[in-house]
Structures are given as C-alpha cells and as structure tokens.
Scaffold this motif. Structure first.
Motif, mmCIF file in Angstrom:
data_model
loop_
_atom_site.group_PDB
_atom_site.id
_atom_site.type_symbol
_atom_site.label_atom_id
_atom_site.label_comp_id
_atom_site.label_asym_id
_atom_site.label_seq_id
_atom_site.Cartn_x
_atom_site.Cartn_y
_atom_site.Cartn_z
ATOM 1 N N LYS A 10 0.827 -1.210 0.000
ATOM 2 C CA LYS A 10 0.000 0.000 0.000
ATOM 3 C C LYS A 10 0.864 1.265 0.000
ATOM 4 C CE LYS A 10 -3.795 2.422 2.212
ATOM 5 N NZ LYS A 10 -3.139 3.700 1.912
ATOM 6 N N ALA A 11 1.938 1.255 0.787
ATOM 7 C CA ALA A 11 2.823 2.425 0.831
ATOM 8 C C ALA A 11 3.459 2.660 -0.540
ATOM 9 C CB ALA A 11 3.914 2.216 1.890
ATOM 10 N N PHE A 12 3.859 1.571 -1.197
ATOM 11 C CA PHE A 12 4.432 1.719 -2.531
ATOM 12 C C PHE A 12 3.405 2.312 -3.498
ATOM 13 C CE2 PHE A 12 4.665 0.192 -6.855
ATOM 14 C CZ PHE A 12 5.875 0.744 -7.234
ATOM 15 N N VAL A 13 2.199 1.766 -3.491
ATOM 16 C CA VAL A 13 1.158 2.220 -4.421
ATOM 17 C C VAL A 13 0.829 3.698 -4.181
ATOM 18 C CG1 VAL A 13 -1.308 1.939 -4.967
ATOM 19 C CG2 VAL A 13 0.205 -0.062 -4.875
ATOM 20 N N HIS A 15 2.754 5.958 -2.946
ATOM 21 C CA HIS A 15 3.906 6.752 -3.375
ATOM 22 C C HIS A 15 3.970 6.824 -4.900
ATOM 23 C CE1 HIS A 15 7.835 8.542 -3.212
ATOM 24 N NE2 HIS A 15 8.442 7.502 -3.751
ATOM 25 N N TYR A 16 3.780 5.662 -5.539
ATOM 26 C CA TYR A 16 3.906 5.597 -7.003
ATOM 27 C C TYR A 16 2.908 6.522 -7.692
ATOM 28 C CZ TYR A 16 4.249 3.719 -11.705
ATOM 29 O OH TYR A 16 4.427 3.597 -13.063
ATOM 30 N N TYR A 17 1.644 6.424 -7.316
ATOM 31 C CA TYR A 17 0.634 7.219 -8.033
ATOM 32 C C TYR A 17 0.644 8.681 -7.594
ATOM 33 C CZ TYR A 17 -0.862 2.744 -9.863
ATOM 34 O OH TYR A 17 -0.880 1.525 -10.492
ATOM 35 N N HIS A 18 1.109 8.938 -6.373
ATOM 36 C CA HIS A 18 1.303 10.341 -5.982
ATOM 37 C C HIS A 18 2.361 10.996 -6.878
ATOM 38 C CE1 HIS A 18 1.427 13.915 -3.446
ATOM 39 N NE2 HIS A 18 2.742 13.841 -3.536
ATOM 40 N N LEU A 19 3.473 10.296 -7.082
ATOM 41 C CA LEU A 19 4.497 10.823 -7.999
ATOM 42 C C LEU A 19 3.940 10.930 -9.423
ATOM 43 C CD1 LEU A 19 7.836 9.057 -6.962
ATOM 44 C CD2 LEU A 19 7.053 11.363 -6.391
ATOM 45 N N PHE A 20 3.236 9.909 -9.866
ATOM 46 C CA PHE A 20 2.708 9.920 -11.241
ATOM 47 C C PHE A 20 1.837 11.143 -11.459
ATOM 48 C CE2 PHE A 20 2.152 6.734 -14.771
ATOM 49 C CZ PHE A 20 1.486 7.581 -15.642
ATOM 50 N N ASP A 21 1.011 11.472 -10.483
ATOM 51 C CA ASP A 21 0.038 12.558 -10.655
ATOM 52 C C ASP A 21 0.628 13.937 -10.376
ATOM 53 O OD1 ASP A 21 -1.719 10.532 -11.211
ATOM 54 O OD2 ASP A 21 -2.884 10.705 -9.367
ATOM 55 N N ASN A 22 1.741 13.982 -9.629
ATOM 56 C CA ASN A 22 2.242 15.284 -9.174
ATOM 57 C C ASN A 22 3.675 15.607 -9.584
ATOM 58 O OD1 ASN A 22 -0.010 16.282 -7.252
ATOM 59 N ND2 ASN A 22 0.297 14.152 -6.671
ATOM 60 N N ASP A 23 4.462 14.575 -9.874
ATOM 61 C CA ASP A 23 5.887 14.811 -10.180
ATOM 62 C C ASP A 23 6.388 13.639 -11.018
ATOM 63 O OD1 ASP A 23 8.471 15.725 -10.219
ATOM 64 O OD2 ASP A 23 8.925 15.138 -8.143
ATOM 65 N N HIS A 64 -5.031 9.443 -10.582
ATOM 66 C CA HIS A 64 -5.352 8.039 -10.361
ATOM 67 C C HIS A 64 -6.207 7.888 -9.104
ATOM 68 C CE1 HIS A 64 -1.757 7.597 -12.947
ATOM 69 N NE2 HIS A 64 -2.225 6.400 -13.249
ATOM 70 N N GLU A 65 -7.240 7.083 -9.213
ATOM 71 C CA GLU A 65 -7.979 6.673 -8.012
ATOM 72 C C GLU A 65 -7.856 5.162 -7.896
ATOM 73 O OE1 GLU A 65 -11.957 8.023 -7.449
ATOM 74 O OE2 GLU A 65 -11.427 10.065 -7.986
#
Lengths: 125, 125
Positions: A10-13, A15-23, A64-65
């Motif tokens: 869950k922590a990876f997911v 982090h991954y989509y937060h970066l994808f959407d923001n940086d 991403h949701e």
C-alpha cells in the motif's frame, strides 16, 4: 508477516501514483537498468526508456484513483508482487478510464524496493 | 529471448484456462506448497487450500475468453510474470464478467513452471 506485505504494498502504491500525478519525472527513481515496463502491450526496458515513455504519455495531468491493492510476498526474491485496480481521470474528460497494473518489487538496501516488472493495461468494458 | 517469454506465457495461459474450464481439479498440478492465491481479496496459501478454493467456487461450468496476455521475464528467479485480461462466462448468464489476473511462474526441472503467485480480480465497470 502478511500484514507487513500489505503495508509495504500500500505504501508503494500510494507513493507511485502520488508521484505519477504530481511529479512524474521523479518516477525514474523507482526503476533500475534491469526494469521492464509493458504499457498497453508495448515493451520497454531500462530506467531511461521507461522514464521517457512515462514522461511522453499524451497527457500532462492525470489523477489516479485506486480501487483495490493486493500484495503477496515472493519468497524466491524477498520481493513483493502488487496488483492494483483503479481508474484514471484525464483533464477535460468526464469519464474515468479503468485500469489494472501489476508491479514486482525487488528489495534494495535499507528497506526500499525498486520495480523490476511493471505491466499496465486499460480495462475495456 | 523476449519471444520465448511470450510463447511460454501464452502456452501457460492456454493450458491454465483450458484446465479451469474443462478439468478444474487438475489445476492443482500447477501449484506447490509455497504457492499463494489472492482471489477477490481473499488470501489462500498452499496447493491444497488453493485447489479447494478453485474447486468450491459457486459455479460448476465456466468459459474463459482471453483478451490480452503480457509476459515478462524475471531475471531474479529465472521465472516469468504473466498478466492476463479477459472475460468469464457463467452458465445461464448472458453477460460476461471481465477479469484481470496475474501469475508469477517459477521454473522447475525439465522446462516446466509452477505458479508461485496468483492474483485474480473481477473488473467492475
């Protein structure tokens, strides 16, 4: 043990989509030269080509949701496989695109992981 | 090399769903005591419990149609990750259920593989 795997997945997911959407350029930190991405059937290998692909997708912003996250340990690598389903909203588009994605994470030093295998597919109804 | 991975992935997928649709008890031959299945979020470990789960699903007959198969080698295990999307038709149901499933295959002797990780999810539109 299983709980630990779920927490790491869950922590990876997150982090991954937060970066994808923001940086999105920062996603390159999660891949290595051995990494592989299959994006809608297109195979891409290595951190440089994967980063180029992700940064050149034909939309600048997205959101991403996440609907489900399933994680399992892989006792042969000490890694984790993570299976994600969710939806992707693009700017100016009203409807969401459903997707599924899997990651095979391999452990590095100090408790972190990199993405060895990454397969992404949109789900067409 | 990549072609070989695609051929192995496709052969596995054809075999797996052929057994599922025609001789479900025989699926147990593809799992080992270390294997893990997550079925719609439910975690099951070991060939015996996985076989019991698959054989006790609340439908006797079904038919899988495969839409996409994406395979990648895993250089850390000599194995293969396979990502499948498709649809599942149940008897007496007109509409198909869309699903996604991933397998992590680990090599055994004589060129065969067993399923170490198996994650199944229905795709809800």
């Amino acid at each position: 043990m299983e709980e630990q795997v779920d927490l790491v997945g869950k922590a990876f997911v997150d982090h991954y989509y937060h970066l994808f959407d923001n940086d999105r350029p920062a996603l390159s930190s999660l891949y290595q030269p051995t990494s592989m991405l299959t994006f809608e059937g297109q195979k891409i290998q290595g951190v440089d080509d994967i980063a180029a692909k992700l940064n050149q997708l034909p939309f600048d912003q997205c959101r991403h949701e996440i609907s489900t996250i399933d994680s399992q340990p892989c006792s042969f690598t000490g890694g984790i496989v993570v299976f994600v389903s969710g939806s992707l909203q693009l700017p100016g588009e009203e409807h969401h695109l459903r997707f599924s994605q899997m990651f095979h994470l391999i452990p590095m030093l100090q408790g972190s992981f990199f993405v060895q295998n990454d397969i992404f597919r949109l789900n067409y109804g």
